[in-house]
Design a protein around this motif. Structure first.
Motif, short mmCIF file in Angstrom:
data_model
loop_
_atom_site.label_atom_id
_atom_site.label_comp_id
_atom_site.label_asym_id
_atom_site.label_seq_id
_atom_site.Cartn_x
_atom_site.Cartn_y
_atom_site.Cartn_z
N ASN A 67 -69.06 -18.66 31.12
CA ASN A 67 -67.77 -18.82 31.79
C ASN A 67 -66.69 -17.93 31.16
OD1 ASN A 67 -68.20 -20.82 33.95
ND2 ASN A 67 -68.93 -22.05 32.24
N TYR A 68 -66.73 -17.80 29.85
CA TYR A 68 -65.78 -16.91 29.17
C TYR A 68 -65.98 -15.47 29.65
CZ TYR A 68 -63.61 -14.05 25.61
OH TYR A 68 -62.86 -13.09 24.97
N PHE A 69 -67.22 -15.00 29.67
CA PHE A 69 -67.48 -13.63 30.10
C PHE A 69 -67.13 -13.43 31.58
CE2 PHE A 69 -70.56 -13.70 26.43
CZ PHE A 69 -69.79 -12.89 25.63
N ARG A 70 -67.32 -14.45 32.39
CA ARG A 70 -66.95 -14.35 33.81
C ARG A 70 -65.44 -14.15 33.94
NH1 ARG A 70 -68.88 -18.91 35.59
NH2 ARG A 70 -70.86 -17.97 36.15
N THR A 71 -64.66 -14.93 33.20
CA THR A 71 -63.20 -14.78 33.31
C THR A 71 -62.75 -13.44 32.75
OG1 THR A 71 -62.81 -15.96 31.22
CG2 THR A 71 -62.74 -17.26 33.25
N GLU A 72 -63.41 -12.95 31.73
CA GLU A 72 -63.04 -11.64 31.18
C GLU A 72 -63.44 -10.51 32.12
OE1 GLU A 72 -60.91 -11.21 28.55
OE2 GLU A 72 -60.83 -13.38 28.89
N THR A 73 -64.54 -10.68 32.84
CA THR A 73 -64.92 -9.70 33.87
C THR A 73 -63.86 -9.68 34.97
OG1 THR A 73 -67.27 -9.99 33.41
CG2 THR A 73 -66.70 -9.09 35.57
N LEU A 74 -63.41 -10.86 35.37
CA LEU A 74 -62.34 -10.95 36.37
C LEU A 74 -61.07 -10.29 35.84
CD1 LEU A 74 -61.21 -11.99 39.06
CD2 LEU A 74 -60.75 -14.18 37.90
N ARG A 75 -60.73 -10.56 34.59
CA ARG A 75 -59.54 -9.95 33.97
C ARG A 75 -59.64 -8.42 34.00
NH1 ARG A 75 -56.16 -12.19 30.56
NH2 ARG A 75 -57.63 -13.79 29.91
N ASP A 76 -60.79 -7.88 33.58
CA ASP A 76 -60.98 -6.43 33.56
C ASP A 76 -60.80 -5.83 34.95
OD1 ASP A 76 -61.50 -6.60 30.84
OD2 ASP A 76 -63.68 -6.44 31.07
N ASN A 89 -68.52 -25.78 27.86
CA ASN A 89 -68.98 -25.18 29.10
C ASN A 89 -67.83 -24.89 30.06
OD1 ASN A 89 -68.26 -27.69 30.03
ND2 ASN A 89 -70.26 -28.25 30.79
N CYS A 90 -66.65 -24.67 29.52
CA CYS A 90 -65.47 -24.49 30.36
C CYS A 90 -64.43 -23.65 29.62
CB CYS A 90 -64.88 -25.87 30.71
SG CYS A 90 -63.39 -25.83 31.71
N VAL A 91 -63.74 -22.77 30.37
CA VAL A 91 -62.60 -22.04 29.82
C VAL A 91 -61.49 -22.06 30.86
CG1 VAL A 91 -63.93 -20.53 28.29
CG2 VAL A 91 -63.46 -19.80 30.62
N SER A 92 -60.25 -22.03 30.37
CA SER A 92 -59.11 -22.09 31.28
C SER A 92 -57.87 -21.53 30.61
CB SER A 92 -58.85 -23.55 31.68
OG SER A 92 -57.67 -23.66 32.45
N THR A 93 -57.02 -20.91 31.42
CA THR A 93 -55.73 -20.46 30.92
C THR A 93 -54.82 -21.65 30.65
OG1 THR A 93 -54.95 -20.18 33.19
CG2 THR A 93 -55.80 -18.22 32.07
N GLU A 94 -55.10 -22.80 31.24
CA GLU A 94 -54.28 -24.00 31.04
C GLU A 94 -54.77 -24.88 29.89
OE1 GLU A 94 -54.00 -26.15 34.72
OE2 GLU A 94 -52.96 -24.52 35.73
N ALA A 95 -55.91 -24.55 29.30
CA ALA A 95 -56.46 -25.37 28.22
C ALA A 95 -55.59 -25.28 26.97
CB ALA A 95 -57.89 -24.93 27.89
N VAL A 96 -55.55 -26.37 26.24
CA VAL A 96 -54.75 -26.40 25.01
C VAL A 96 -55.61 -26.30 23.75
CG1 VAL A 96 -52.81 -27.63 26.03
CG2 VAL A 96 -54.69 -28.93 25.04
N THR A 97 -56.91 -26.49 23.87
CA THR A 97 -57.79 -26.38 22.70
C THR A 97 -58.31 -24.95 22.59
OG1 THR A 97 -59.75 -27.00 23.95
CG2 THR A 97 -58.51 -28.79 22.90
N PHE A 98 -58.46 -24.48 21.37
CA PHE A 98 -58.90 -23.10 21.18
C PHE A 98 -60.32 -22.87 21.69
CE2 PHE A 98 -60.72 -25.00 17.44
CZ PHE A 98 -61.85 -24.24 17.16
N LEU A 99 -61.12 -23.91 21.78
CA LEU A 99 -62.49 -23.78 22.29
C LEU A 99 -62.53 -23.44 23.78
CD1 LEU A 99 -64.16 -26.84 20.55
CD2 LEU A 99 -64.47 -24.42 19.97
N HIS A 100 -61.50 -23.84 24.50
CA HIS A 100 -61.48 -23.69 25.95
C HIS A 100 -60.43 -22.70 26.45
CE1 HIS A 100 -63.00 -27.87 25.23
NE2 HIS A 100 -63.97 -27.36 25.97
N SER A 101 -59.52 -22.32 25.59
CA SER A 101 -58.36 -21.53 26.00
C SER A 101 -58.69 -20.04 26.13
CB SER A 101 -57.25 -21.71 24.97
OG SER A 101 -56.12 -20.97 25.33
N ILE A 102 -58.15 -19.43 27.20
CA ILE A 102 -58.22 -17.98 27.38
C ILE A 102 -56.80 -17.48 27.62
CG2 ILE A 102 -60.61 -17.85 28.18
CD1 ILE A 102 -59.52 -17.77 31.06
N ASP A 103 -56.57 -16.20 27.37
CA ASP A 103 -55.24 -15.61 27.55
C ASP A 103 -54.80 -15.68 29.00
OD1 ASP A 103 -55.06 -14.97 24.86
OD2 ASP A 103 -55.81 -12.92 25.15
#
Length: 160
Positions: A139-148, A48-62
């Motif tokens: 949360n992933y889609f929210r961060t990708e919307t922000l990225r776009d 239920n969480c994504v972050s650019t600072e995450a180290v696990t592939f389940l939580h990590s975003i570019d």
């Protein structure tokens, strides 16, 4: 009979508290301007969480690599977060933003944080649910919307 009722009541209380601790994600508070730890909160071991600072592939975003100076980019960053659906900025200062997003049906709270990292000229971004074991990639889609949005406004470059 009363003793049995007390033991059953205690068991229900313990079960309820355990359930709440499992279902709760990570309630976070905003970073202070004077906070010496300039990192975002970590993602709990739930989906239920994504972050650019995450180290696990389940939580990590570019990463979000800035292509504009932060002084020029910051108003665009604030506007992009404020434009996310059902999102309210609760706390912000130059280089850090803390917002809450609300789900469309049940109004569950998600947290959004953006932190400028001077050394790398990047933005650390984190989006997480306050409750639940998983968020169905909200949360992933929210961060990708922000990225776009930030890419469209020339604030960050394309992901590598």
């Amino acid at each position: 009979m009363i003793e049995r009722f007390k033991s059953v009541s205690r068991a229900y209380l313990v079960l309820t508290l355990l359930s709440l601790s499992v279902l709760s994600g990570c309630a976070i508070s905003p970073l202070s301007e004077t906070d010496p730890d300039r990192d975002l909160n970590w993602c709990p071991p739930l989906l239920n969480c994504v972050s650019t600072e995450a180290v696990t592939f389940l939580h990590s975003i570019d990463e979000f690599q800035l292509i504009k100076p932060i002084d020029e980019a910051w108003p665009d960053i604030v506007a992009a977060v404020a434009a996310l659906p059902r999102t309210e900025i609760k706390h912000q200062y130059q280089g850090y933003l803390y917002a809450k997003s609300y789900s469309s049906v049940f109004q569950f709270i998600d947290y959004v944080e953006v932190l400028y990292v001077d050394e790398d000229q990047t933005l650390s971004v984190r989006s997480s649910s306050m409750l639940g074991l998983l968020d169905f990639f909200v949360n992933y889609f929210r961060t990708e919307t922000l990225r776009d949005s930030l890419q469209a406004n020339g604030v960050i470059g394309s992901s590598s």
